[in-house]
Scaffold this motif. Structure first.
Motif: not given
Length: 82
Positions: A54-55, A58, A63-64, A67-68, A71
């Motif tokens: 996931y990282v 992203q 950025p991960a 983004h999280t 959300k």
């Protein structure tokens, strides 16, 4: 060795084998080596594997994280302000 660890599926298998090996070794040092512990270790390895994917998708840790949190903010925002 560094190139091997860059391939995540190979690293996953190696870490899983290490978890099994350490539980096996415990049988010889007055400890109980349990298969359940191996499964718990593999579950943790899988979570770390998916998190690293996931990282990477992203574009890095910042950025991960960004983004999280965005959300989560959208999920937790109060919809009564209409």
């Amino acid at each position: 060795m560094n190139q091997t660890l860059k391939e995540r599926h190979v690293a996953f298998v190696l870490c899983s084998m290490f978890a099994f090996f350490t539980e096996f070794l415990q049988l010889f040092f007055e400890r109980s080596g349990r298969l359940v512990d191996v499964l718990i270790d593999i579950a943790g390895i899988y979570v770390a594997y998916r998190l690293s994917m996931y990282v990477t998708a992203q574009g890095g840790i910042v950025p991960a994280f960004s983004h999280t949190t965005e959300k989560l903010a959208n999920v937790l925002k109060d919809d009564k302000s209409h």
